[in-house]
Design an enzyme around this catalytic site. Structure first.
Site, PDB file in Angstrom:
ATOM      1  CG  HIS A 152      -2.023   0.646   0.920  1.00 41.09           C
ATOM      2  ND1 HIS A 152      -2.536   1.649   0.277  1.00 41.09           N
ATOM      3  CD2 HIS A 152      -3.498   0.977   1.882  1.00 41.09           C
ATOM      4  CE1 HIS A 152      -3.579   2.124   0.595  1.00 41.09           C
ATOM      5  NE2 HIS A 152      -4.039   1.711   1.102  1.00 41.09           N
ATOM      6  CG  ASP A 177     -12.451  -5.326 -21.698  1.00 44.97           C
ATOM      7  OD1 ASP A 177     -11.804  -6.289 -21.232  1.00 44.97           O
ATOM      8  OD2 ASP A 177     -12.693  -5.300 -22.816  1.00 44.97           O
TER       9      ASP A 177
END
Length: 468
Positions: free
Chosen positions: A179, A395
């Site tokens: 993170h 995608d």
């Protein structure tokens, strides 16, 4: 510590027997994927926002894709593996390792050692997940295998990716991020670049910008704003109520009808409040009532919201470091429970509006002055808004995911606020709540009180998952 890697064709077979679904995962041995071309060997300091203690951990994200007839003979693991090597030429810091310098300052050694990649197959179809197509996911530890020696903060891979093919022709893409390197929007920027190259692009449409010095502390550092997120609150025995041996997790869906019902409680002067403010204020109030705390106690709602779009003057396009703020809205338990919902909404709005460029500068300076401390958890409830991050539209050539977003559900002190489409095809917001089972019963009852239509009870949609 660097993980010991074997030849990728060796496989491990794991039988899964989850309360929700049964299947077997056959996992190839992990590989280290480095940049496809030579990249600069340099030491890149993180910003003074990136390396605060609260971000020194890993976050898992998962995407589940349906089969696509035009991709029938293509292996998603091969396509993504090849694209990963190419995208790391642009995002070469991800292929490095974290080091720590004086004053606990973190920096990336851009060594090109690579990120971890795992290919796997599972004898399961998308249909078998049924209502479990949201966090917390069953068997996450097998869909995103924690390679021994890989989960440290220093000297460990910054990314771990697993691509698991399913029998139906779909696949599961799971990733674990250190993170300190990026927030949700930064990770999506990287994944968008990966998806573009997977579909044939030669370069990302948005080129990455490091520029972590933009969030370095001033010289000398100076605190000019109030930052309740770092208040030093002594924990008391009452705080034990937030954890028990009988925790239950429920995932709630807020569609248009639920939001409309909650808006009936919004006063006229706040009618333009956001859906986020309405839902979170209702949850904060209902949760506090259910906890049955002392009316004089203090309760805090901490909303982790990205401020990149709000503070465009600071961050150039392509910046992928951490940029979110987490100011705390504060109320006494008595006021929150007894005053109308507008009290909570007003507090949330005022707190969010307090985040300015000067607030961010002051916050960064405070973290350095205090030695990069952990934020305050006592009597605090954190909500991360990932609705605008873009996880749900990535995608790789198989279309948009059936689910894309955080892989873990809520904890006793944290929840994710994320977009979701339910089995009826209705778009809305999903939030996972984790509470003691008795407290959870009171919470559901309290929240459902707000969802009555003309004396007809409207039961809130939720899915129950027992905490493991």
């Amino acid at each position: 510590m660097e993980p010991q890697l074997k030849h990728k064709q060796e496989m491990t077979e794991i039988n899964i027997d989850s309360p929700l679904i049964k299947f077997t995962v056959r996992r190839h041995e992990p590989e280290l994927i480095g940049p496809a071309k030579p990249t600069p060997r340099e030491l890149k300091p993180l910003s003074d926002f990136d390396d605060q203690q609260g971000l020194r951990g890993h976050i898992p994200v998962i995407h589940i894709y349906r089969s696509d007839s035009k991709m029938r003979n293509k292996n998603p693991a091969t396509i993504i593996r090849d694209a990963l090597a190419k995208v790391l030429v642009f995002y070469y810091p991800f292929a490095g390792r974290l080091k720590e310098g004086p004053g606990r300052k973190l920096m990336v050694d851009c060594s090109g050692e690579g990120v971890l990649f795992i290919e796997a197959e599972a004898d399961v179809t998308l249909m078998q997940f049924r209502d479990a197509l949201h966090p917390p996911f069953p068997c996450l530890e097998e869909l995103l295998y924690d390679v021994p020696g890989s989960s440290g903060i220093l000297d460990s891979p910054l990314l771990l990716i697993q691509v698991t093919r399913m029998l139906c022709g779909g696949f599961i893409f799971a990733i674990r991020l250190n993170h300190t390197i990026s927030d949700a929007q930064g990770l999506v920027q990287f994944l968008t670049a990966l998806s573009e190259i997977a579909q044939g692009a030669t370069a990302p449409s948005t080129l990455p910008v490091w520029r972590r010095e933009l969030l370095f502390a001033r010289d000398p550092p100076r605190v000019t704003c109030t930052h309740h997120e770092y208040d030093e609150l002594a924990e008391t025995n009452k705080d034990n109520i937030f954890e028990s041996d009988n925790m239950t997790q429920k995932t709630f869906f807020f569609g248009s009808s639920e939001v409309s019902a909650l808006r009936r409680f919004v006063p006229l002067n706040l009618k333009n409040c956001s859906t986020f403010e309405v839902i979170i204020a209702s949850i904060w109030r209902s949760r506090t009532i259910a906890l049955q705390l002392d009316p004089e106690d203090e309760t805090r709602m901490v909303c982790l919201v990205s401020e990149k779009s709000k503070l465009k003057s600071i961050f150039p396009k392509g910046y992928y470091g951490n940029t979110f703020a987490y100011p705390a809205a504060i109320s006494t338990v008595g006021d929150l429970c007894n005053k109308p919902l507008g009290h909570a909404i007003g507090l949330l709005r005022k707190t969010k509006e307090s985040v300015t460029e000067e607030y961010m500068r002051s916050f960064v300076d405070l973290t350095v002055i205090k030695g990069r401390p952990l934020f305050t958890f006592a009597r605090s409830y954190f909500v991360s808004d990932v609705t605008r991050a873009g996880f749900d539209v990535l995608d790789f050539g198989w279309g948009k995911p059936a689910y894309g977003g955080p892989a873990e559900g809520g904890t006793s002190f944290r929840s994710f606020y994320m977009p979701f489409r339910n089995h009826k095809g209705e778009s809305g917001i999903m939030i996972s709540i984790c509470l003691d089972s008795v407290v959870m019963e009171r919470f559901v009852k309290e929240l459902n009180k707000m969802l009555q239509y003309n004396n007809e009870h409207h039961a809130l949609n939720f899915h129950t998952v027992s905490r493991l």
